[in-house]
Design an enzyme around this catalytic site. Structure first.
Site, PDB file in Angstrom:
ATOM      1  N   HIS A  73      79.186  26.917  87.714  1.00  0.00           N
ATOM      2  CA  HIS A  73      80.101  25.827  87.390  1.00  0.00           C
ATOM      3  C   HIS A  73      79.348  24.506  87.599  1.00  0.00           C
ATOM      4  CE1 HIS A  73      84.572  24.641  87.106  1.00  0.00           C
ATOM      5  NE2 HIS A  73      83.858  23.539  86.965  1.00  0.00           N
TER       6      HIS A  73
ATOM      7  N   TYR B 197      92.494  20.863  77.701  1.00  0.00           N
ATOM      8  CA  TYR B 197      93.068  19.634  78.260  1.00  0.00           C
ATOM      9  C   TYR B 197      93.762  18.777  77.198  1.00  0.00           C
ATOM     10  CZ  TYR B 197      90.916  20.824  82.661  1.00  0.00           C
ATOM     11  OH  TYR B 197      90.596  21.476  83.824  1.00  0.00           O
TER      12      TYR B 197
ATOM     13  N   ARG C 280      90.518  31.672  90.874  1.00  0.00           N
ATOM     14  CA  ARG C 280      89.252  31.463  90.180  1.00  0.00           C
ATOM     15  C   ARG C 280      88.449  30.418  90.950  1.00  0.00           C
ATOM     16  NH1 ARG C 280      87.788  27.694  85.351  1.00  0.00           N
ATOM     17  NH2 ARG C 280      85.578  28.194  85.361  1.00  0.00           N
TER      18      ARG C 280
ATOM     19  N   ASN D 273      89.420  26.809  78.453  1.00  0.00           N
ATOM     20  CA  ASN D 273      89.826  25.636  79.227  1.00  0.00           C
ATOM     21  C   ASN D 273      90.341  24.592  78.251  1.00  0.00           C
ATOM     22  OD1 ASN D 273      88.627  27.078  81.283  1.00  0.00           O
ATOM     23  ND2 ASN D 273      87.022  25.583  81.707  1.00  0.00           N
TER      24      ASN D 273
ATOM     25  N   GLU E  58      91.493  27.208  82.572  1.00  0.00           N
ATOM     26  CA  GLU E  58      91.782  25.881  83.138  1.00  0.00           C
ATOM     27  C   GLU E  58      92.801  25.173  82.267  1.00  0.00           C
ATOM     28  OE1 GLU E  58      88.659  23.050  83.952  1.00  0.00           O
ATOM     29  OE2 GLU E  58      87.348  24.589  84.819  1.00  0.00           O
TER      30      GLU E  58
ATOM     31  N   GLU F 234      82.224  26.181  80.970  1.00  0.00           N
ATOM     32  CA  GLU F 234      82.082  25.027  80.077  1.00  0.00           C
ATOM     33  C   GLU F 234      80.638  24.669  79.744  1.00  0.00           C
ATOM     34  OE1 GLU F 234      86.295  22.759  81.005  1.00  0.00           O
ATOM     35  OE2 GLU F 234      84.436  21.838  81.759  1.00  0.00           O
TER      36      GLU F 234
END
Length: 459
Positions: free
Chosen positions: A123, A292, A79, A290, A366, A168
């Protein structure tokens, strides 16, 4: 030694990720135009270590070496992102053929190595010419994005099996335009809401453009976090719900249900919102997440401790109707982010329960961690055991989510290389491969070998 990971479903896609601005460098080579991030990094104090991405990891010239590293991992997909201003230096109009040629060569190199190209069209690096005309505050940028998507797809769609429109949109809205900590550095707080709508509209228009050009398997990469209330009181619960709405549902609800999560919120958005939502909610082939860490959110109280890392490492202003609290009782990465693997399972199960059949198959586009482990002076080995433990834990949580019925089709590690980490500069290292920023030498870390073994064991 930990127990081996449980086997993942047949056909599960293993990948790695990166983005153009963070790795390519060569910011003026072959006709590339400047982006909003090129301008932002030149502002005094904008990047914490005073650095810029003019060279980054020099991927533009070293892409063959980097593809060889991916081939050594055995991953099925890479990606990457396309630099909009490398393809269209002014954001619209004139096409820079040399810029397109680079991505053509990259795609060919990936295909020759048996790695599926998975380009992301945006991005965060808005062409500066468009930024100076309003950027994502302007509806025109959404329309220009669709034209750009057509240009890229017409060149690459014959070899690209998987497309990502936007990465995002929450971060661009909140950090770029709301809090001013990322490009373009605007501090509009709630007046940044049009940015969210225009990015979502751009996504929907790009889906149409991509399909018209013959592209297939189209999705988006959206950041999501479980939001935990800091207390049981009504004020804390209300604050957490508002935060969840602004950072999660403001983006996923329009994409997956065709409606904004709150009528009052929708009334603040520009343009023919009802008509736009029909475009925004065009069916997706898959949905990228994504992840985290979770966020602990409560009502603002002067006596309560604020999380030192704030939102993505950013302090939240004290005059907002919610406050980020530190998550205690967990290890933290070198970025200060709590390591909560089960938060990934929780998030996926929540998404499935919230959206039901409207949630398409999911890819984790991600997931990663920053640890600053350096080469051993004696043998050069980079023993990043904490990164291995991080990904091991998150893959086990992901496997539990799949066992609970969430249709997850793949996992992309962020990232293949250490790189320019936005407002942090080169202070944070997320890569499976260490980059010496003086020599640009690449050195696989222990986590690289670990991930290679994970991929091999799931063939």
């Amino acid at each position: 030694m930990t127990a081996p990971l449980p086997p993942f479903p047949a056909g599960f896609l293993w990948g790695v990720s990166a983005s153009a601005f963070q790795i390519e460098g060569s910011v003026t080579a072959d006709g590339r135009g400047p982006s909003s991030w090129d301008a932002f990094t030149k502002r005094r104090g904008a990047v914490k270590d005073g650095s810029h991405a003019d060279v980054a990891t020099d991927h533009y010239r070293r892409y063959r070496e980097d593809v060889a590293l991916m081939a050594g991992l055995g991953v099925g997909a890479y990606r990457f992102s396309v630099s909009w201003s490398r393809v269209l230096p002014e954001g619209a109009g004139r096409v820079n053929r040399k810029g397109l040629d680079f991505y053509d060569r990259l795609v060919d190199e990936l295909c020759a190595a048996g790695i599926a190209p998975a380009p992301t069209l945006f991005h965060w690096d808005t062409p500066l010419a468009l930024e100076e005309r309003g950027g994502w505050l302007s509806r025109d940028t959404a329309e220009r994005f669709a034209s750009y998507a057509s240009v890229v797809a017409e060149r690459l769609a014959d070899r690209v099996p998987m497309w990502i429109t936007i990465n995002e949109p929450a971060e661009v809205t909140l950090l770029g335009y709301g809090l001013g900590e990322h490009a373009p550095g605007e501090r509009l707080v709630f007046d940044a809401l049009p940015v969210a709508h225009h990015q979502l509209l751009a996504h929907g228009l790009a889906v149409q453009a991509l399909r018209a050009a013959g592209a297939r398997e189209i999705g988006i990469a959206a950041s999501h976090s479980p939001v935990w209330a800091a207390g049981d009181g009504e004020e804390d619960r209300a604050a957490a719900e508002l935060y969840d709405t602004l950072t999660n549902r403001l983006f996923s609800d329009p994409l997956l249900t065709g409606a904004y999560p709150d009528e009052n919120l929708a009334a603040l958005l520009p343009g023919p919102v009802a008509e736009d939502l029909k475009t925004i909610s065009a069916p997706l082939d898959w949905y990228g997440i994504n992840y985290y860490n979770p966020m602990l959110v409560g009502a603002p109280r002067p006596e309560a401790a604020a999380a030192p890392s704030g939102f993505g490492g950013i302090e939240i202003p004290s005059d907002l109707p919610f406050a980020i609290r530190p998550i205690e009782g967990y290890e933290h990465t070198d970025f200060g982010w709590p390591v909560v693997p089960d938060g990934l399972r929780e998030l996926l199960v929540t998404m499935r329960e919230r959206y039901g059949d409207r949630l398409p198959p999911v890819y984790i586009t991600e997931n990663g961690c920053s640890y600053g482990d350096a080469p051993d002076p004696a043998d050069g080995r980079i023993a990043d055991a904490r990164r291995i433990a991080y990904h091991d834990g998150h893959l086990r949580a992901l496997h539990r989510a799949i066992a609970e019925g969430v249709d997850v089709r793949g996992y992309f590690i962020w990232s293949i290389l250490d790189n320019f980490e936005w407002a942090e500069g080169y202070r944070q290292r997320f890569g499976l491969v260490h980059v010496d920023y003086d020599t640009l030498a690449r050195t696989p870390k222990d986590s690289y070998a670990w991930y290679r073994d994970v991929v091999e064991s799931n063939r």
